[in-house]
Write a protein that holds these residues in place. Structure first.
Motif, short mmCIF file in Angstrom:
data_model
loop_
_atom_site.label_atom_id
_atom_site.label_comp_id
_atom_site.label_asym_id
_atom_site.label_seq_id
_atom_site.Cartn_x
_atom_site.Cartn_y
_atom_site.Cartn_z
N ASN A 1 0.66 -1.34 -0.19
CA ASN A 1 -0.54 0.02 -0.26
C ASN A 1 0.71 1.20 -0.18
OD1 ASN A 1 -2.21 2.33 2.26
ND2 ASN A 1 -3.06 1.20 0.45
N MET B 1 -9.39 3.43 -1.78
CA MET B 1 -8.10 2.59 -0.87
C MET B 1 -8.71 3.31 1.12
SD MET B 1 -4.21 2.32 -2.66
CE MET B 1 -4.05 4.02 -2.90
N TYR C 1 -9.31 1.29 3.01
CA TYR C 1 -8.96 0.03 3.90
C TYR C 1 -7.96 -0.17 4.76
CZ TYR C 1 -5.29 -3.14 1.57
OH TYR C 1 -4.46 -4.84 1.10
N ASN D 1 -4.42 1.31 5.36
CA ASN D 1 -3.87 2.32 4.35
C ASN D 1 -3.47 3.64 5.73
OD1 ASN D 1 -3.82 5.26 3.43
ND2 ASN D 1 -6.42 4.66 2.05
N GLY E 1 -7.98 -4.08 -1.61
CA GLY E 1 -8.68 -3.64 -0.30
C GLY E 1 -10.33 -3.63 -0.52
#
Length: 222
Positions: free
Chosen positions: A17, A63, A66, A69, A205
Motif C-alpha cells: 500500500n 483505498m 482499506y 491505509n 482492499g
C-alpha cells in the motif's frame, strides 16, 4: 500459526500500500508537469483531468476504507466514508470535465479503443457518482427497491467496474498520438507498468471488501 500468517499478510499489504501511494504521487506529478509544459491546452487538459481523476483521486478514494491505509487508518468509519465521497466527487467531476471536449470530436475520439473505453468510463463515472450519492444518503425511493447492504454491494461492484474501465483507457492512452508525440517513447513502457501496478495494488482492499459483502449476501439468500 494462522495468526502469524495473518500478521505477515497484513505487513505485506502495508508495504504494498505504501508503494502504491508513492506510485500514485509520481503519476500525479508526471501528469501535472506534462500538462503544464503544454499550457494545459486541448488534449493536455483532457489528459490531466481524466488521468488525475481516475489514476490519482479515485484510486485514493477506493483505498479509503482499506484498514492498513496509513492516510485513513486512524479516522472513524464515518469520516472514511466522507473522505471517500469527497475524493470520488472531485475525481469524478474532473473525469467528466475532461471527457466533455472529446465527446464532440468524433473523428478523433470514437475510432480508437482508448476513445471507446474512455467514453464508457466517463458515462460509468457519472452513473457511479449518482450511485454513490444514493449509497451515502440512502433516500427512501432507493430503499424501496434495495436494502442498505444491497446498495453498498452494488456501489462497490459498479465502482470497481468503472475504475477498471478508467484505468484501461489510461493504459491504452499511452500509445495514443498525443503521448507518442510529447513523451519520449522509451518511458512509455514504464508508464504502462506503473498504471498496471497502481490498478492491481489499489484493487486489493476493495476486492476483499466486495468478496466479504458477497459472502454475507449469499448467506442471507439461503
Amino acid at each position: 500459526m494462522p495468526q502469524a500468517k495473518n500478521s505477515a499478510w497484513l505487513q505485506i499489504q502495508s508495504i504494498l500500500n505504501s508503494i502504491n501511494h508513492m506510485l500514485i504521487l509520481l503519476v500525479a506529478v508526471f501528469f501535472f508537469v506534462l500538462a503544464r509544459s503544454l499550457d494545459f491546452k486541448d488534449t493536455a487538459m483532457h489528459m490531466f483531468l481524466t488521468g488525475t481523476g481516475f489514476h490519482v483521486l479515485i484510486s485514493e478514494a477506493l483505498m479509503s476504507h482499506y484498514k492498513i491505509n496509513p492516510i485513513t487508518r486512524w479516522i472513524s468509519h464515518k469520516n472514511k466514508s466522507r473522505y471517500h465521497g469527497l475524493l470520488q466527487v472531485i475525481g469524478g467531476s474532473m473525469v467528466l470535465l475532461g471527457a466533455v471536449g472529446k465527446f464532440t470530436d468524433k473523428d478523433v475520439h470514437w475510432n480508437t479503443w482508448h476513445g471507446r473505453i474512455g467514453s464508457a468510463a466517463a458515462l460509468g463515472c457519472f452513473a457511479s457518482l449518482v450511485g454513490g450519492l444514493a449509497n451515502f444518503f440512502q433516500p427512501k425511493i432507493a430503499l424501496k427497491y434495495y436494502s442498505p447492504s444491497e446498495l453498498r454491494f452494488r456501489h462497490n461492484l459498479f465502482g470497481l467496474i468503472n475504475f477498471t474501465q478508467g484505468m484501461a483507457a489510461i493504459f491504452l492512452g499511452y500509445y495514443s498520438r498525443f503521448f507518442t508525440r510529447f513523451v519520449d517513447n522509451q518511458y512509455i513502457p514504464a508508464l504502462m507498468l506503473t498504471t498496471a501496478l497502481v490498478y492491481l495494488l489499489t484493487m486489493i482492499g476493495p476486492v476483499s471488501s466486495l468478496l466479504t459483502k458477497l459472502k454475507y449476501r449469499r448467506q442471507r439468500a439461503q
